[in-house]
Design an enzyme around this catalytic site. Structure first.
Site, PDB file in Angstrom:
ATOM      1  N   LYS A   1      62.070  -6.629 121.695  1.00 27.00           N
ATOM      2  CA  LYS A   1      60.488  -6.197 121.601  1.00 27.00           C
ATOM      3  C   LYS A   1      59.850  -7.494 121.704  1.00 27.00           C
ATOM      4  CE  LYS A   1      57.713  -3.499 118.652  1.00 27.00           C
ATOM      5  NZ  LYS A   1      57.398  -2.710 117.454  1.00 27.00           N
TER       6      LYS A   1
ATOM      7  N   SER B   1      55.961   2.090 118.093  1.00 26.29           N
ATOM      8  CA  SER B   1      55.583   1.224 119.033  1.00 26.29           C
ATOM      9  C   SER B   1      56.577   0.271 119.947  1.00 26.29           C
ATOM     10  CB  SER B   1      54.845  -0.087 118.200  1.00 26.29           C
ATOM     11  OG  SER B   1      55.716  -0.561 117.417  1.00 26.29           O
TER      12      SER B   1
ATOM     13  N   SER C   1      58.124   2.876 113.897  1.00 25.63           N
ATOM     14  CA  SER C   1      57.959   2.231 115.334  1.00 25.63           C
ATOM     15  C   SER C   1      59.387   1.940 115.806  1.00 25.63           C
ATOM     16  CB  SER C   1      57.326   0.878 115.203  1.00 25.63           C
ATOM     17  OG  SER C   1      55.821   1.050 115.363  1.00 25.63           O
TER      18      SER C   1
END
Lengths: 473, 99
Positions: free
Chosen positions: A66, A141, A165
């Site tokens: 990420k 996310s 997330s």
């Protein structure tokens, strides 16, 4: 998962790079593909093997991060315009540990800007699409991480989980995602969103893979004062340990109104499967569940408003032109650099911390946090793990909720309490709702990641939901 | 509790965010919705409940007093939008005109 020699690391990296080139343009998972870096790291693994050296646990495994993990020499933006072009001068601990374990870093993955969102639509670099249905969101996310693992664009990914997330996108994309105990993985070199809640974890194709990745990244780090000193167990040994005699709590508040009937059925079937394998099912109550979202969004936005004060156009990222001096430069840089959701959360956090409102919001939310922790402590007196839905719904259509931030927040109802209490929790696939994956969440006591692997491993040994792959055109 | 346009404007100033009129109107409505939802916290009796700041008990550990090499200046400054004479450059804040 680990390349045993049947296939070369370079060959494997090339195969993944080809898949990325073919499928990622339709998904939008990757913000950066580091082909030269990946091939060089893979070549180093092959060379070590040729010399007869012992290979580390993740040697040759193609992974992606990420884009909230700071990577030396590789642009790190958190999908925000305000960090565009930032080439970090140092490496964060989670990525350094992955590299030290032999993993081959393919690139950086899309996310909701600064990890703020539940759909991956809050990215300055465009939304990620769900590999199971490209008209749907992947969750957020860590949407790019979950979608990339689901689509087979990397073998494993790292994400961060502040209020769900990792677990929620894992559920919506049909992969196995683990949020460890707060402090289990170092946050050094992980861009901060809400420092008392943020935690790093793996998204993988199975609980077994997640165990291997967690073993490599967990453990004390002197560079993170919140990192926990306890030794890291061999998590992989628990994947096959079974659930006989384990007491599994089923919280009635997590099957309340608002949950899709197909989600409830799939999760209850998963619980029944664990019961059939010899787990003892116990009805439990987490009475303050309904207050979780309100408390979480007070605390998380308050912390975010403070953490994001550092983005000011002085030390990194673009600076907006301003004739009127320093304050105007700050105001314009931040107005141009942050997206709508990040601005909303900074404003909300500033409001709840404001003199006169502090006790009513922030102080109150901290007290409610205590009550939510106490709920879990009471529940764990009578059970060893809690099993519940990860998300009340399967993936929704892109664009469906972007104009209603409160509705988006409410979708986090089953994940935020775990962060407030600092507990480990994992989401694994347990079925489908009209072609879209459903996730079941396993919650453990502090530092009881091993129990999560026991439960997830037992379930995945008896089912094949986690092995199903989306048909990519 | 609803939030007024004036409060949204004040908050934006505190956050160092230059918002447009359209943004002020949007956030007035959206923050009002969200703060309205957060009102439910008030309905809970928390008399005598100790607040939690961190889920894990924290101490402030001290590291050994050993010199460590800091980041070198060059790559740090390379990331900045404007530098001069080995330092970050910002608009003038004290006296005189901007150069």
């Amino acid at each position: 998962m680990v390349a045993s020699g049947a296939v070369g690391a370079v060959e494997l990296a090339q195969a993944f790079l080809r898949r990325i080139a073919e499928h990622d343009p339709g998904l939008g998972c990757f913000l950066i593909v580091d082909e030269p870096g990946a091939l060089a790291a893979a070549a180093a693994v092959d060379a070590a093997r040729a010399r007869g050296q012992a290979l580390p646990a993740l040697a040759g495994v193609p992974v992606a991060l990420k884009d909230i993990f700071v990577t030396q020499g590789i642009e790190t933006t958190c999908a925000s315009r305000i960090l565009r072009g930032w080439i970090p001068p140092y490496e964060g601990t989670p990525s350094a540990r992955l590299r030290a374990a032999g993993a081959v870093l393919l690139g950086k993955l899309n996310l909701d800007e600064f990890a703020m969102g539940s759909s991956n639509e809050n990215s300055s670099r465009g939304a990620v699409r769900n590999p199971w249905d490209k008209s749907c969101v992947p969750g957020g996310s860590s949407g790019g991480s979950a979608a990339a693992v689901a689509a087979g664009l990397c073998a494993a990914a790292l994400g961060t989980d502040t209020g769900g997330s990792i677990r929620q996108p894992a559920a919506l994309c049909g992969v196995s995602g683990l949020k460890p105990t707060y402090g289990r993985v170092s946050r050094y070199g992980v861009v901060a969103f809400a420092s008392s809640l943020d935690q790093v974890g793996p998204l993988c194709r199975s609980a077994e893979d997640a165990a291997l990745v967690l073993e490599s990244i967990a453990g004390h780090d002197p560079k993170d004062a919140t990192s926990i000193p306890e030794p890291v167990p061999r998590y992989r040994d628990f994947v096959g340990a079974g659930v006989r005699g384990l007491r599994i709590g089923v919280p009635k508040e997590y099957f309340a109104a608002g949950i899709e009937p197909e989600v409830e059925r799939a999760v209850r079937d998963a619980i029944a499967e664990l019961g059939a394998q010899g787990a003892q099912l116990v009805d439990i109550s987490l009475p303050h569940t309904d207050y979780g979202i309100a408390a979480y969004y007070v605390l998380a936005t308050a912390e975010a408003s403070s953490n994001l004060a550092r983005y000011d156009g002085v030390r990194h990222g673009p600076r907006a032109p301003a004739a009127g001096g320093l304050t105007e430069m700050y105001e314009r840089t931040r107005a141009e650099g942050f997206g709508a959701e990040v601005k909303r959360r900074i404003m909300l956090g500033t409001y709840v911390l404001r003199s006169g409102y502090y006790e009513a919001y922030y102080g109150k939310a901290q007290q409610v946090r205590t009550l939510i922790r106490a709920d879990f402590e009471r529940a764990f007196a009578g059970c060893d793990a809690i099993v519940a839905p990860t998300s009340p719904v399967a993936a929704w259509k892109l664009g469906e909720r972007v104009d209603d931030p409160l509705a988006m927040y409410l979708a986090d109802v089953f994940t935020v309490a775990v962060n407030l209490a600092g507990l480990p929790a994992m989401s694994i696939p347990c079925g489908f709702r009209r072609g879209l994956p459903i996730g079941v969440q396993i919650i453990g006591r502090p530092l009881a990641e091993s129990t999560l692997f026991q439960v997830a491993g037992a379930y995945q040994a008896a089912t094949d939901w986690h092995a199903r792959r989306p048909p990519l055109a | 509790m609803s939030i007024t346009r004036r409060e949204v404007w004040e908050i934006a100033r505190l956050c160092r965010l230059a918002l447009t009129e359209a943004e002020l109107a949007l956030y007035e409505r959206q923050l009002g919705d969200i703060l309205g939802y957060m009102e439910k916290l008030r309905g809970l009796d928390t008399t005598g409940v100790v607040p939690t700041t961190h889920a894990v008990p924290l101490c402030a550990p001290l590291r050994d007093d050993e010199a460590v090499a800091p980041l070198s200046r060059e790559p740090v400054l390379a990331a900045a939008p404007r530098v001069r004479d080995g330092a970050f450059e910002v608009p003038r804040i004290v006296g005189g005109e901007d150069p």
